[in-house]
Design an enzyme around this catalytic site. Structure first.
Site, PDB file in Angstrom:
ATOM      1  N   ASP A  30     -17.958  -4.025   0.042  1.00  0.00           N
ATOM      2  CA  ASP A  30     -17.675  -4.494   1.400  1.00  0.00           C
ATOM      3  C   ASP A  30     -18.605  -3.852   2.428  1.00  0.00           C
ATOM      4  O   ASP A  30     -19.105  -4.520   3.333  1.00  0.00           O
ATOM      5  CB  ASP A  30     -16.219  -4.166   1.773  1.00  0.00           C
ATOM      6  CG  ASP A  30     -15.239  -4.689   0.740  1.00  0.00           C
ATOM      7  OD1 ASP A  30     -15.621  -5.568  -0.044  1.00  0.00           O
ATOM      8  OD2 ASP A  30     -14.097  -4.197   0.708  1.00  0.00           O
TER       9      ASP A  30
ATOM     10  N   SER B  61     -12.104  -6.540   6.894  1.00  0.00           N
ATOM     11  CA  SER B  61     -11.995  -6.087   8.284  1.00  0.00           C
ATOM     12  C   SER B  61     -12.206  -4.570   8.361  1.00  0.00           C
ATOM     13  O   SER B  61     -12.775  -4.076   9.340  1.00  0.00           O
ATOM     14  CB  SER B  61     -10.642  -6.470   8.873  1.00  0.00           C
ATOM     15  OG  SER B  61      -9.602  -5.919   8.103  1.00  0.00           O
ATOM     16  N   SER B  62     -11.800  -3.833   7.338  1.00  0.00           N
ATOM     17  CA  SER B  62     -11.979  -2.369   7.368  1.00  0.00           C
ATOM     18  C   SER B  62     -13.452  -2.005   7.332  1.00  0.00           C
ATOM     19  O   SER B  62     -13.904  -1.135   8.072  1.00  0.00           O
ATOM     20  CB  SER B  62     -11.302  -1.694   6.174  1.00  0.00           C
ATOM     21  OG  SER B  62      -9.994  -2.133   6.053  1.00  0.00           O
TER      22      SER B  62
ATOM     23  N   GLY C 125      -8.475 -10.054   2.912  1.00  0.00           N
ATOM     24  CA  GLY C 125      -9.476  -9.849   1.854  1.00  0.00           C
ATOM     25  C   GLY C 125     -10.885 -10.142   2.334  1.00  0.00           C
ATOM     26  O   GLY C 125     -11.776 -10.435   1.544  1.00  0.00           O
TER      27      GLY C 125
ATOM     28  N   SER D 209      -8.860   0.060  20.677  1.00  0.00           N
ATOM     29  CA  SER D 209      -9.003  -1.269  20.088  1.00  0.00           C
ATOM     30  C   SER D 209      -8.363  -2.316  20.982  1.00  0.00           C
ATOM     31  O   SER D 209      -7.233  -2.138  21.442  1.00  0.00           O
ATOM     32  CB  SER D 209      -8.312  -1.288  18.720  1.00  0.00           C
ATOM     33  OG  SER D 209      -8.133  -2.621  18.300  1.00  0.00           O
TER      34      SER D 209
ATOM     35  N   HIS E  90     -14.577  -7.150  -8.594  1.00  0.00           N
ATOM     36  CA  HIS E  90     -14.128  -5.969  -9.356  1.00  0.00           C
ATOM     37  C   HIS E  90     -15.215  -5.484 -10.312  1.00  0.00           C
ATOM     38  O   HIS E  90     -14.922  -4.949 -11.382  1.00  0.00           O
ATOM     39  CB  HIS E  90     -12.807  -6.248 -10.092  1.00  0.00           C
ATOM     40  CG  HIS E  90     -11.653  -6.370  -9.137  1.00  0.00           C
ATOM     41  ND1 HIS E  90     -10.971  -5.276  -8.655  1.00  0.00           N
ATOM     42  CD2 HIS E  90     -11.097  -7.451  -8.530  1.00  0.00           C
ATOM     43  CE1 HIS E  90     -10.028  -5.682  -7.812  1.00  0.00           C
ATOM     44  NE2 HIS E  90     -10.087  -7.001  -7.705  1.00  0.00           N
ATOM     45  N   THR E  91     -16.449  -5.700  -9.920  1.00  0.00           N
ATOM     46  CA  THR E  91     -17.583  -5.179 -10.690  1.00  0.00           C
ATOM     47  C   THR E  91     -18.186  -3.958 -10.006  1.00  0.00           C
ATOM     48  O   THR E  91     -18.887  -3.185 -10.644  1.00  0.00           O
ATOM     49  CB  THR E  91     -18.688  -6.248 -10.822  1.00  0.00           C
ATOM     50  OG1 THR E  91     -18.939  -6.774  -9.517  1.00  0.00           O
ATOM     51  CG2 THR E  91     -18.276  -7.372 -11.755  1.00  0.00           C
ATOM     52  N   ASP E  92     -17.912  -3.786  -8.687  1.00  0.00           N
ATOM     53  CA  ASP E  92     -18.668  -2.740  -7.956  1.00  0.00           C
ATOM     54  C   ASP E  92     -18.319  -1.334  -8.429  1.00  0.00           C
ATOM     55  O   ASP E  92     -19.196  -0.483  -8.529  1.00  0.00           O
ATOM     56  CB  ASP E  92     -18.552  -2.895  -6.424  1.00  0.00           C
ATOM     57  CG  ASP E  92     -17.152  -2.779  -5.865  1.00  0.00           C
ATOM     58  OD1 ASP E  92     -16.166  -2.782  -6.639  1.00  0.00           O
ATOM     59  OD2 ASP E  92     -17.027  -2.680  -4.623  1.00  0.00           O
TER      60      ASP E  92
HETATM   61  C1  GLA Z   1     -12.081  -4.793  -2.482  1.00  0.00           C
HETATM   62  C2  GLA Z   1     -12.852  -3.473  -2.521  1.00  0.00           C
HETATM   63  C3  GLA Z   1     -14.275  -3.706  -3.036  1.00  0.00           C
HETATM   64  C4  GLA Z   1     -14.272  -4.491  -4.345  1.00  0.00           C
HETATM   65  C5  GLA Z   1     -13.380  -5.730  -4.240  1.00  0.00           C
HETATM   66  C6  GLA Z   1     -13.240  -6.454  -5.535  1.00  0.00           C
HETATM   67  O1  GLA Z   1     -12.636  -5.657  -1.530  1.00  0.00           O
HETATM   68  O2  GLA Z   1     -12.909  -2.906  -1.240  1.00  0.00           O
HETATM   69  O3  GLA Z   1     -14.944  -2.481  -3.183  1.00  0.00           O
HETATM   70  O4  GLA Z   1     -13.879  -3.679  -5.415  1.00  0.00           O
HETATM   71  O5  GLA Z   1     -12.087  -5.402  -3.762  1.00  0.00           O
HETATM   72  O6  GLA Z   1     -14.464  -6.987  -5.931  1.00  0.00           O
END
Ligand code: GLA
Length: 406
Positions: free
Chosen positions: A188, A143-144, A140, A83, A50-52
């Site tokens: 991601d 995959s997206s 988490g 798919s 949660h820093t991005d």
């Molecule tokens: C998800 C979001 C990322 C990032 C994380 C937390 O994966 O897609 O952009 O914010 O949560 O670090």
């Protein structure tokens, strides 16, 4: 890769069949051979959560789990996607008519990438794409992003756009933000596009400057495990957007462009400024998480650079406490994975990714892999939770073109 065969037949929801199978399937579905095959991985994030979207620092690694796409151009401007993993027919779009929110479900991701490339003025036409993925969904593990980045890479090559990986990652993020409607940061997509085997990626999300930091756990006698709690998260459910808004409120109250601009040694002064009753207490806690988390990234980089990999363990566990207590994005199953693993002697553990379910990572001495895994499984069984899936996070290659077999 599997460390707990017992509760599940496989760690992967869909086994990889390999490029040769995908090529044959492409030909069967679309009546034409693919011109290429591309692959983009899922990720685990070692630290920097949660820093991005605060312009901060992250440190992901690519997983061996990936999306593979075979592709061929079409002259009629149609984008057709199929798919292997989601039951249903081939989904068809007119590339010229793509517009935000005009598609739903998994196909919105590849369609969104085509839209984002077109929006940026790139001359892409139609394509047939066949996708197979081994990245667990809703775990988490991005995959997206694997779906977006593999599509971006395929279109980049098919239409000879010559875009570098960080630009493809930006288009993939735009697809997710503006076309699909999920307000994610860049973590991601950059992880999937830019990670390399045996390294973690030290990324500054403000300007995308980055460095590959050696992370060969096996050589150190260590293992990094993923514990997929199988609790499904949904970033779209509003809690993620709410956290973003709270961080923006914190930055505004502190008069900085983003929370990244608060250095660790300015934290106490910043918190004192936020003690104003007009600032919700949650905003102070969110600020504290982001500032300390950016500092944890720095600490972990320094430890890895100094060859002191074992010592990152407690920093990981500290990061989990911050996500649980200050950022409030954990859940009972993630907390249990972390507490059971550390009680069993793991060097450190934390949730990874957006939270509210999904996966934790656990750093263990190689010879403690089985005992730690068993302890986590036993703790879940005792609480009556669904058994988690545990596997090793081997730092793997980022997105790339594969040899065209078959
Ligand atoms: C998800 C979001 C990322 C990032 C994380 C937390 O994966 O897609 O952009 O914010 O949560 O670090």
């Amino acid at each position: 890769m599997t460390t707990n065969q017992a509760p599940h037949e496989s760690t992967e929801p869909h086994s990889p069949t390999g490029p040769a199978h995908a090529v044959a399937r492409h030909r069967e579905l679309f009546g034409t051979p693919p011109e290429g095959v591309w692959s983009a991985p899922g990720r685990a994030n070692l630290i920097g959560e949660h820093t991005d979207y605060n312009d901060g620092f992250v440190m992901p690694l690519a997983l061996p789990h990936a999306t593979t796409v075979t592709g061929s151009r079409r002259a009629d401007g149609l984008l057709r996607v199929h798919s292997r993993d989601i039951p249903g027919p081939t989904v068809e779009f007119v590339v010229d008519e793509l517009a935000p929110r005009s598609a739903e479900g998994w196909a919105a991701y590849p369609a969104g990438v085509a839209w984002a490339l077109r929006e940026a003025g790139h001359a892409i036409g139609g394509a047939d794409l066949y996708l197979e993925s081994t990245v667990p969904t809703g775990a988490g593990l991005s995959s997206s992003a694997a779906l977006e980045v593999s599509t971006a890479l395929a279109l980049n090559d098919l239409y000879e756009l010559g875009l570098p990986p960080e630009v493809l990652a930006r288009h993939a993020q735009r697809a997710e933000n503006d076309f699909v409607g999920i307000p994610c940061g860049i973590l991601d997509q950059m992880a999937s596009a830019c990670c390399t085997a045996e390294h973690v990626l030290h990324l500054d999300t403000r300007d995308l400057s980055r460095r590959q930091v050696p992370f060969d756990m096996a050589a150190e006698g260590l293992r990094l495990l993923v514990v997929d709690t199988q609790v499904k998260h949904a970033l779209a459910d509003g809690a993620y957007a709410e956290r973003r808004a709270e961080c923006e409120a914190g930055a505004a109250a502190l008069d900085v462009p983003a929370l990244r601009d608060i250095a660790h040694d300015q934290l106490d002064a910043a918190l004192a400024r936020l003690a104003d009753p007009a600032v919700p207490p949650a905003v102070r806690r969110r600020v504290r998480h982001v500032v300390t988390e950016n500092h944890r990234v720095e600490r972990i980089v320094a430890l890895l650079d100094a060859g002191r990999a074992r010592e990152i363990g407690p920093v990981l566990t500290e990061g989990h406490a911050s996500l649980r207590d200050d950022f409030e994005v954990s859940c009972p199953e993630l907390d249990l994975a972390v507490s059971a693993a550390t009680a069993a002697g793991a060097l450190g553990a934390r949730m990874t990714g957006g939270g509210f379910g999904g996966s934790a990572i656990v750093l263990v001495e190689a010879d403690a892999t089985d005992t730690t895994t068993k302890a986590v499984l036993a703790a879940f069984a005792e609480r009556g939770h669904v058994p988690p899936r545990v596997f090793e996070a081997i730092p793997s290659a980022g997105a790339r073109r594969l040899p065209l077999a078959g």
